[in-house]
Design a protein around this motif. Structure first.
Motif, PDB file in Angstrom:
ATOM      1  N   ASN A   1      10.650  10.307   2.288  1.00 38.34           N
ATOM      2  CA  ASN A   1      10.320  11.711   2.465  1.00 38.34           C
ATOM      3  C   ASN A   1      10.571  12.537   1.200  1.00 38.34           C
ATOM      4  N   ALA A   2      11.495  12.099   0.363  1.00 42.42           N
ATOM      5  CA  ALA A   2      11.746  12.796  -0.888  1.00 42.42           C
ATOM      6  C   ALA A   2      10.545  12.719  -1.823  1.00 42.42           C
ATOM      7  N   LYS A   3       9.748  11.663  -1.686  1.00 45.53           N
ATOM      8  CA  LYS A   3       8.555  11.473  -2.512  1.00 45.53           C
ATOM      9  C   LYS A   3       7.269  11.799  -1.776  1.00 45.53           C
ATOM     10  N   ASN A   4       7.366  12.217  -0.526  1.00 43.11           N
ATOM     11  CA  ASN A   4       6.185  12.492   0.297  1.00 43.11           C
ATOM     12  C   ASN A   4       5.229  11.303   0.322  1.00 43.11           C
ATOM     13  N   THR A   5       5.779  10.117   0.480  1.00 40.97           N
ATOM     14  CA  THR A   5       4.991   8.896   0.401  1.00 40.97           C
ATOM     15  C   THR A   5       5.371   7.928   1.508  1.00 40.97           C
ATOM     16  N   ALA A   6       4.359   7.324   2.122  1.00 47.26           N
ATOM     17  CA  ALA A   6       4.550   6.250   3.080  1.00 47.26           C
ATOM     18  C   ALA A   6       4.041   4.947   2.480  1.00 47.26           C
ATOM     19  N   TYR A   7       4.554   3.836   2.986  1.00 48.71           N
ATOM     20  CA  TYR A   7       4.217   2.530   2.435  1.00 48.71           C
ATOM     21  C   TYR A   7       3.888   1.546   3.552  1.00 48.71           C
ATOM     22  N   LEU A   8       3.100   0.559   3.198  1.00 48.77           N
ATOM     23  CA  LEU A   8       2.871  -0.584   4.064  1.00 48.77           C
ATOM     24  C   LEU A   8       3.019  -1.839   3.217  1.00 48.77           C
ATOM     25  N   GLN A   9       4.124  -2.546   3.408  1.00 46.58           N
ATOM     26  CA  GLN A   9       4.344  -3.816   2.727  1.00 46.58           C
ATOM     27  C   GLN A   9       3.690  -4.910   3.551  1.00 46.58           C
ATOM     28  N   MET A  10       2.773  -5.650   2.950  1.00 52.13           N
ATOM     29  CA  MET A  10       2.026  -6.682   3.645  1.00 52.13           C
ATOM     30  C   MET A  10       2.326  -8.025   2.997  1.00 52.13           C
ATOM     31  N   ASN A  11       2.909  -8.923   3.765  1.00 47.79           N
ATOM     32  CA  ASN A  11       3.241 -10.263   3.305  1.00 47.79           C
ATOM     33  C   ASN A  11       2.447 -11.296   4.096  1.00 47.79           C
ATOM     34  N   SER A  12       2.390 -12.500   3.563  1.00 46.51           N
ATOM     35  CA  SER A  12       1.695 -13.609   4.222  1.00 46.51           C
ATOM     36  C   SER A  12       0.291 -13.213   4.649  1.00 46.51           C
ATOM     37  N   LEU A  13      -0.436 -12.625   3.742  1.00 51.76           N
ATOM     38  CA  LEU A  13      -1.762 -12.105   4.066  1.00 51.76           C
ATOM     39  C   LEU A  13      -2.738 -13.218   4.426  1.00 51.76           C
TER      40      LEU A  13
ATOM     41  N   LEU B   1       0.833  -1.182   0.000  1.00 52.18           N
ATOM     42  CA  LEU B   1       0.000   0.000   0.000  1.00 52.18           C
ATOM     43  C   LEU B   1       0.879   1.247   0.000  1.00 52.18           C
ATOM     44  N   SER B   2       0.409   2.279  -0.672  1.00 52.14           N
ATOM     45  CA  SER B   2       1.096   3.554  -0.701  1.00 52.14           C
ATOM     46  C   SER B   2       0.182   4.641  -0.175  1.00 52.14           C
ATOM     47  N   CYS B   3       0.772   5.652   0.417  1.00 53.10           N
ATOM     48  CA  CYS B   3       0.032   6.805   0.910  1.00 53.10           C
ATOM     49  C   CYS B   3       0.780   8.051   0.478  1.00 53.10           C
ATOM     50  N   ALA B   4       0.228   8.760  -0.486  1.00 49.23           N
ATOM     51  CA  ALA B   4       0.831   9.986  -0.985  1.00 49.23           C
ATOM     52  C   ALA B   4       0.291  11.175  -0.204  1.00 49.23           C
ATOM     53  N   ALA B   5       1.185  11.992   0.311  1.00 53.34           N
ATOM     54  CA  ALA B   5       0.816  13.131   1.134  1.00 53.34           C
ATOM     55  C   ALA B   5       1.124  14.430   0.417  1.00 53.34           C
ATOM     56  N   SER B   6       0.243  15.389   0.577  1.00 54.37           N
ATOM     57  CA  SER B   6       0.458  16.716   0.023  1.00 54.37           C
ATOM     58  C   SER B   6       1.144  17.612   1.038  1.00 54.37           C
ATOM     59  N   GLY B   7       1.690  18.721   0.563  1.00 57.11           N
ATOM     60  CA  GLY B   7       2.225  19.734   1.444  1.00 57.11           C
ATOM     61  C   GLY B   7       3.636  19.474   1.910  1.00 57.11           C
ATOM     62  N   SER B   8       4.226  20.499   2.475  1.00 51.11           N
ATOM     63  CA  SER B   8       5.608  20.438   2.937  1.00 51.11           C
ATOM     64  C   SER B   8       5.752  19.935   4.361  1.00 51.11           C
ATOM     65  N   ALA B   9       4.643  19.733   5.070  1.00 55.48           N
ATOM     66  CA  ALA B   9       4.687  19.301   6.462  1.00 55.48           C
ATOM     67  C   ALA B   9       4.925  17.807   6.623  1.00 55.48           C
ATOM     68  N   PHE B  10       4.913  17.054   5.536  1.00 58.92           N
ATOM     69  CA  PHE B  10       5.045  15.605   5.609  1.00 58.92           C
ATOM     70  C   PHE B  10       6.259  15.174   6.427  1.00 58.92           C
ATOM     71  N   ARG B  11       7.385  15.805   6.197  1.00 60.53           N
ATOM     72  CA  ARG B  11       8.625  15.392   6.849  1.00 60.53           C
ATOM     73  C   ARG B  11       8.643  15.667   8.345  1.00 60.53           C
TER      74      ARG B  11
END
Length: 121
Positions: free
Chosen positions: A74-86, A20-30
């Motif tokens: 943080n360079a892409k303003n994106t967080a991730y959740l890698q989910m295995n063995s679902l 899963l990806s989460c793209a965030a707007s704005g400069s406050a992400f970091r």
């Protein structure tokens, strides 16, 4: 204002993986922590994982430990959740959230709209 948009959900068989990806707007992400929550049909929203502003100190729910990995770019303003063995019990709408604090409770300042994850038997 901060806007969050999740993506990457879908249908997967038990034992499979999704990122899963989460793209965030704005400069406050970091400056904000990033977290993932999920809510199954008819159930309460529950904590999944959180990571601090610099990408350290990840914390996981017991149900996610050893299977899920939270990360951020943080360079892409994106967080991730890698989910295995679902597992089928992972089926839920997954939400990302962000806040200046670092917590496992649901009182986060900003939320995305969610992405559906369905795990078949």
């Amino acid at each position: 204002q901060v806007q969050l948009v999740e993506s990457g959900g879908g249908l997967v068989q038990a034992g499979g993986s999704l990122r899963l990806s989460c793209a965030a707007s704005g400069s406050a992400f970091r400056s904000y922590s990033m977290a993932w929550f999920r809510q199954a049909s008819g159930k309460e929203r529950e904590f999944v994982a959180v990571i601090n502003r610099s990408g350290g100190a990840p914390l996981y729910a017991d149900s996610a430990k050893g299977r899920f990995t939270i990360s951020r770019d943080n360079a892409k303003n994106t967080a991730y959740l890698q989910m295995n063995s679902l597992k089928p019990e992972d089926t839920a709408v997954y939400y990302c959230a962000t806040d200046p604090g670092f917590r496992t409770t649901t009182n986060y300042r900003y939320w995305g709209r969610g992405t559906q994850v369905t795990v078949s038997s």
